[in-house]
Design a protein around this motif. Structure first.
Motif, short mmCIF file in Angstrom:
data_model
loop_
_atom_site.label_atom_id
_atom_site.label_comp_id
_atom_site.label_asym_id
_atom_site.label_seq_id
_atom_site.Cartn_x
_atom_site.Cartn_y
_atom_site.Cartn_z
N SER A 241 0.84 -1.20 0.00
CA SER A 241 0.00 0.00 0.00
C SER A 241 0.88 1.25 0.00
CB SER A 241 -0.90 0.00 1.24
OG SER A 241 -1.76 -1.13 1.24
N PRO A 242 0.34 2.40 -0.43
CA PRO A 242 1.12 3.65 -0.41
C PRO A 242 1.73 3.90 0.96
CG PRO A 242 -0.93 3.97 -1.61
CD PRO A 242 -1.01 2.60 -1.01
N GLY A 243 3.02 4.29 0.93
CA GLY A 243 3.74 4.56 2.17
C GLY A 243 4.31 3.32 2.83
N GLY A 244 4.16 2.16 2.20
CA GLY A 244 4.64 0.91 2.78
C GLY A 244 6.15 0.78 2.73
N ILE A 259 15.21 -6.34 -8.77
CA ILE A 259 13.87 -5.78 -8.63
C ILE A 259 13.87 -4.43 -9.33
CG2 ILE A 259 12.26 -4.72 -6.99
CD1 ILE A 259 12.78 -6.97 -5.08
N THR A 260 12.84 -4.15 -10.11
CA THR A 260 12.75 -2.89 -10.84
C THR A 260 11.98 -1.86 -10.03
OG1 THR A 260 12.75 -4.06 -12.95
CG2 THR A 260 11.95 -1.79 -12.97
N LEU A 261 12.64 -0.74 -9.75
CA LEU A 261 11.98 0.34 -9.01
C LEU A 261 11.29 1.26 -10.01
CD1 LEU A 261 14.69 1.17 -6.31
CD2 LEU A 261 12.79 -0.45 -6.20
N THR A 262 10.02 1.04 -10.19
CA THR A 262 9.25 1.84 -11.16
C THR A 262 8.84 3.18 -10.55
OG1 THR A 262 7.15 0.91 -10.43
CG2 THR A 262 8.34 -0.28 -12.16
N MET A 263 8.41 4.09 -11.41
CA MET A 263 7.92 5.38 -10.95
C MET A 263 6.72 5.20 -10.03
SD MET A 263 8.26 8.65 -10.92
CE MET A 263 9.33 9.07 -12.30
N ASN A 264 5.89 4.20 -10.32
CA ASN A 264 4.73 3.96 -9.49
C ASN A 264 5.13 3.58 -8.06
OD1 ASN A 264 1.84 3.42 -8.97
ND2 ASN A 264 2.49 1.28 -8.86
N LEU A 265 6.15 2.72 -7.94
CA LEU A 265 6.58 2.28 -6.62
C LEU A 265 7.28 3.38 -5.84
CD1 LEU A 265 8.03 -1.28 -7.44
CD2 LEU A 265 5.75 -0.71 -6.56
N VAL A 266 8.19 4.07 -6.50
CA VAL A 266 9.02 5.04 -5.79
C VAL A 266 8.33 6.39 -5.60
CG1 VAL A 266 11.20 6.31 -5.87
CG2 VAL A 266 11.12 3.94 -6.65
N PHE A 267 7.65 6.86 -6.63
CA PHE A 267 7.08 8.22 -6.57
C PHE A 267 5.62 8.21 -6.14
CE2 PHE A 267 5.11 12.01 -8.41
CZ PHE A 267 5.94 12.99 -7.89
N PHE A 268 4.77 7.53 -6.89
CA PHE A 268 3.34 7.60 -6.60
C PHE A 268 2.96 6.87 -5.32
CE2 PHE A 268 3.53 8.26 -11.25
CZ PHE A 268 2.96 9.53 -11.29
N LYS A 269 3.57 5.69 -5.11
CA LYS A 269 3.28 4.96 -3.87
C LYS A 269 4.16 5.39 -2.70
CE LYS A 269 1.07 0.59 -4.97
NZ LYS A 269 1.15 -0.88 -4.77
N ASN A 270 5.28 6.04 -3.00
CA ASN A 270 6.19 6.53 -1.97
C ASN A 270 6.64 5.40 -1.03
OD1 ASN A 270 7.71 8.47 -0.57
ND2 ASN A 270 6.03 8.90 0.85
N LEU A 271 7.05 4.30 -1.65
CA LEU A 271 7.49 3.15 -0.85
C LEU A 271 8.93 3.35 -0.38
CD1 LEU A 271 6.15 0.14 -2.96
CD2 LEU A 271 4.99 1.39 -1.13
N THR A 272 9.23 2.73 0.75
CA THR A 272 10.59 2.73 1.29
C THR A 272 11.19 1.34 1.06
OG1 THR A 272 10.07 4.35 3.00
CG2 THR A 272 12.00 2.96 3.36
N PHE A 273 12.38 1.30 0.47
CA PHE A 273 13.09 0.05 0.26
C PHE A 273 14.36 0.05 1.11
CE2 PHE A 273 10.40 0.44 -3.39
CZ PHE A 273 10.09 -0.86 -3.77
#
Length: 350
Positions: A241-244, A259-273
């Motif tokens: 989920s966003p912010g996960g 693992i591919t860090l897409t714009m959706n994962l990094v920017f729109f969902k703002n995930l932390t890896f």
């Protein structure tokens, strides 16, 4: 007589150069040293990598020029030349490379962490099993609230089984993903994980085919725990989920997986890896913090709030040397096999 498993050189199959030897008598202890007898030691993935020469931290103990493997386990103090420990105290190594695949050892007291006495099976999985699960969840707890979901792969592992139970104690729910296997085996593994408190158990194939999309609707999946990486990790990242937060703590798919860090994962969902390294996480804790954590974890086992995962106990005794060698080498060979869902083996010294 004290015995030890040792190896010299590197082999594609680590067990090929693994030998059981009788250990010469130990010299008198120097100031600051202790004589130990091993109570239990696991066969962990890291040990198998060490045997093949692929792990950067090399064994620190040698006998007649051969290395002693085994980076985890619990030991009992037999004799002490350091005021920090007395005979009967139970300890575990502080750092990788100790060499626990032996019945006895001499070590510096400064290299040991005191551990409350417990079932040898618990001791064998305490550091690289229970501590991994506990520390990851403790570090992530502030970003989760009761009712939030955790998704994890490699879910038949000891760590994953403990995550299920520890997450339940914190009020979190779990989605546990296991590798594809026969229908009967999947049903049995699913039953066992649900009996531990697992909320959703599914296969990698189900996740890949999108067969469980409806199950995830409306769920706040705030944490992904990845011990596989590659495609399996990618699918879990997409479900966060966003912010996960995505925590990578293993590479069962191989060191070259990505693992591919897409714009959706990094920017729109703002995930932390972020990665998780147990050695780094434990080194950041003071001796007092470690004491409290270990006492609490073992208390959960001793009180029955957490069940010991299913383990294959391999007895290390002082019987016939040839039979003992075959038994111990066989356990390592089993751990190296590609069999899906195999039970973790541990040595218990008797």
């Amino acid at each position: 007589m004290p015995t030890a498993l040792t190896f010299a050189g590197v082999a594609a199959s680590g067990v090929d150069h693994l030998n059981l030897i009788t250990v010469p008598s130990f010299p008198p202890l120097k100031t600051g040293e202790v004589l130990l007898k091993t109570l239990a030691a696991p066969i962990n993935p890291i040990d198998l990598i060490v045997l093949k020469g692929g792990y950067p931290v090399k064994p620190k103990s040698t006998i007649d020029g051969a290395s002693v493997p085994g980076y985890d386990g619990i030991l009992e103090v037999v004799e002490s030349a350091d005021p920090a420990f007395a005979p009967g105290d139970v300890v575990m190594p502080k750092e990788h490379g100790f060499g626990t695949w032996r019945t006895h050892a001499v070590a510096r007291a400064a290299d040991l962490q005191r551990v409350p006495r417990t079932d040898p099976r618990v001791g064998a999985i305490l550091k690289m099993g229970a501590c991994v699960a506990w520390v990851i969840l403790a570090d992530a707890a502030s970003a989760l609230k009761p009712g939030d979901w955790i998704i994890q792969n490699g879910a038949t592992s000891v760590v994953a089984q403990l995550v299920i139970q520890m997450a339940r104690l914190r009020g979190f729910k779990t989605i546990s993903v296991i590798r594809d296997r026969s229908a009967d085996d999947f049903t049995e593994k699913k039953r066992k994980l649900e009996a531990l408190g697992g909320d959703i158990v599914m296969s990698e194939g189900e996740l890949e085919r999108g067969e469980a999309v409806d199950l995830f609707a409306g769920k706040n999946i705030g944490l992904a725990l990845d011990c596989v990486f590659g495609e399996s990790g990618q699918r879990m990242a997409e479900l966060l989920s966003p912010g996960g937060t995505f925590v990578a703590f293993g590479q069962l798919s191989g060191a070259n997986s990505t693992i591919t860090l897409t714009m959706n994962l990094v920017f729109f969902k703002n995930l932390t890896f972020r990665p998780f390294r147990l050695s780094k996480a434990l080194a950041a804790r003071s001796d007092e913090e470690m004491d409290r954590m270990l006492e609490h974890i073992i208390g959960l086992f001793n009180s029955g709030q957490i069940k010991v995962p299913e383990l294959e106990v391999v007895h290390w005794d002082d019987g016939n040397p040839a039979e003992l060698s075959q038994r111990l080498r066989g356990a390592v060979e089993h751990a190296q096999s590609a069999k899906i869902g195999k039970t973790k083996s541990i040595f218990v010294m008797t």
